[in-house]
Design an enzyme around this catalytic site. Structure first.
Site, mmCIF file in Angstrom:
data_model
loop_
_atom_site.group_PDB
_atom_site.id
_atom_site.type_symbol
_atom_site.label_atom_id
_atom_site.label_comp_id
_atom_site.label_asym_id
_atom_site.label_seq_id
_atom_site.Cartn_x
_atom_site.Cartn_y
_atom_site.Cartn_z
ATOM 1 C CD GLU A 128 102.736 -4.958 -83.037
ATOM 2 O OE1 GLU A 128 102.148 -4.579 -81.994
ATOM 3 O OE2 GLU A 128 103.809 -4.473 -83.428
ATOM 4 C CE1 TYR A 159 107.347 -9.182 -78.460
ATOM 5 C CE2 TYR A 159 108.764 -7.414 -79.240
ATOM 6 C CZ TYR A 159 107.530 -8.023 -79.206
ATOM 7 O OH TYR A 159 106.493 -7.483 -79.914
ATOM 8 C CD GLU A 246 110.181 -3.336 -77.515
ATOM 9 O OE1 GLU A 246 109.618 -4.413 -77.822
ATOM 10 O OE2 GLU A 246 109.573 -2.256 -77.407
ATOM 11 C CE LYS A 247 106.622 -0.834 -74.468
ATOM 12 N NZ LYS A 247 106.633 -1.592 -75.760
#
Ligand SMILES: *[C@@H]1O[C@H](CO)[C@@H](O)[C@H](O)[C@H]1NC(C)=O
Ligand SMILES: *[C@@H]1O[C@H](CO)[C@@H](O)[C@H](O)[C@H]1NC(C)=O
Ligand SMILES: *[C@@H]1O[C@H](CO)[C@@H](O)[C@H](O)[C@H]1NC(C)=O
Ligand SMILES: *[C@@H]1O[C@H](CO)[C@@H](O)[C@H](O)[C@H]1NC(C)=O
Ligand SMILES: *[C@@H]1O[C@H](CO)[C@@H](O)[C@H](O)[C@H]1NC(C)=O
Length: 351
Positions: A128, A159, A246-247
């Site tokens: 996070e 990520y 991950e976007k």
């Protein structure tokens, strides 16, 4: 560093080899980012019998009662001499105890109450961002190592990464039927990304999906849906150095859509992905200018296709399995700093 040498030296009798290791170890301290695989280390393989490393996961991330098979790292990832367990009876034998922040945030008293065996390392893990991480002062002085998305963590856990591909690429850009899309589950009207989206949507078509848009996408539909759009709004929920999630990696890159990123500065992205693989919101003075650029780019396929140049030489690798990430602790163990304490964990993490 001293303990590193002891650890490596322990399986060897001759001082000469120890000296060699001392020099090699020193060299590795200098190139801290250099990843050296275990094959370079005769210590763990050629020794008569090497005690396996025990990695105890205090709470399995997001599934506190999950129990891995002890030999899972060998079975799945060919990492030997590594016991990954969540059995707390192994506490006294554990070389490393892993703490995932989320479960500590729920209950600080979740830390072990037993005394810590000498030389046992505690590793703090979180993916996070600081914005979504509660500062817990009781955690200061507890941990020796960190494993996060921050590049200066003891174990860097991005990520995703781009890896050189070992075969010629057969990638082709998926057929497009729309200009741009945004998938968002946690929508807050006052957030930066919602404001940028609101401004941009006045200038160009953006199809919105996700719970917030009342158009929930089941996970198997995520990539096929995004791939039909030329651009994906890879807007991070908070802006922090190295926080590229991950976007960008999955939603945009894996779908074959060009990411329009809102996150840390361009230079930070360029440490991880090619400059011509993404479009950065900050490069434009206004939403109008960005929209004009995107619409122009979509009309010119020669220019649009250039955003996929990296596909000729690289592939996206994402680690999504906690088992894989945690097994990697064994691989990294020999090169981690042997004497370290995070006296102020949150000052480091939130900086
Ligand atoms: C946990 O470890 C202890 C000691 O090694 C062992 O006796 C016990 O059976 C283990 N429990 C589970 C659920 O594997
Ligand atoms: C590319 O090749 C791999 C195997 O070599 C195959 O599995 C995959 O479907 C191919 N992809 C495309 C887009 O043709
Ligand atoms: C949105 O547009 C308004 C009006 O042009 C501008 O004042 C504001 O700064 C923009 N907000 C963002 C986050 O881009
Ligand atoms: C498309 O872009 C290329 C490269 O910038 C340029 O040479 C070409 O003239 C453009 N084509 C059109 C139709 O605008
Ligand atoms: C690991 O952290 C603990 C707690 O701060 C500390 O007592 C211990 O000395 C550290 N271990 C090493 C090898 O630095």
């Amino acid at each position: 560093m001293a303990a590193l040498h002891v650890y490596l030296g322990a399986t060897f009798k001759t001082g000469r080899i120890l000296a060699l290791l001392l020099v090699t170890g020193y060299f590795m301290q200098l190139v801290t980012n250099c990843y050296i695989s275990l094959e370079f280390w005769p210590a763990r393989n050629s020794a008569k019998v090497q005690e396996p490393l025990v990695v105890l996961v205090w709470h399995w991330p997001f599934h506190a009662d999950f129990t891995p098979r002890e030999d899972v790292c060998l079975e799945l990832y060919a990492i030997d001499n590594c016991i990954l367990t969540s059995n707390r009876s192994m506490y006294d034998r554990a070389d490393v105890v892993v703490f995932h922040h989320r479960e500590l945030q729920i209950k600080t008293s979740n830390l072990p109450q037993q005394t810590r065996p000498p030389n046992q390392k505690w590793l703090w893990v979180s993916l996070e961002s600081p914005t979504n991480t509660k500062r817990i002062h009781q955690l200061n002085g507890c941990f020796n190592w960190t494993m996060t998305y921050k590049a200066d963590s003891d174990i860097f856990l991005p990520y995703g990464t781009l890896m050189p591909s070992d075969r010629p690429s057969n990638f082709s850009i998926p057929k497009k039927s729309g200009l741009s899309t945004w998938v968002v589950s946690n929508y807050r009207k006052t957030s930066l990304r919602a404001k940028v989206h609101a401004n941009l949507s006045k200038q160009m078509p953006i199809d919105m999906y996700g719970r917030a848009a009342g158009k929930f996408l089941p996970s198997e539909m995520l990539l096929p849906t995004i791939s039909r759009y030329a651009f994906y709004l890879a807007f991070e929920n908070s802006i922090h150095k190295d926080y590229i999630t991950e976007k960008t990696w999955r939603n945009a890159f894996m779908a074959g859509s060009v990411p329009v990123v809102l996150g840390p500065p361009r230079a930070n992205y360029e440490e991880f992905i090619p400059a011509d693989s993404f479009i950065h919101v900050n490069d434009f003075a206004s939403a109008g200018k960005l929209a004009t650029f995107l619409m122009g780019l979509w009309k010119n396929s020669t220019r649009y296709e250039q955003y996929f140049n990296w596909r000729r030489t690289h592939v996206v690798k994402m680690s999504t399995s906690w088992t894989e990430r945690l097994c990697n602790i064994c691989t990294k163990f020999p090169i981690l700093p042997q004497s370290k304490i995070y006296h102020n964990l949150h000052d480091w993490f939130h900086q």
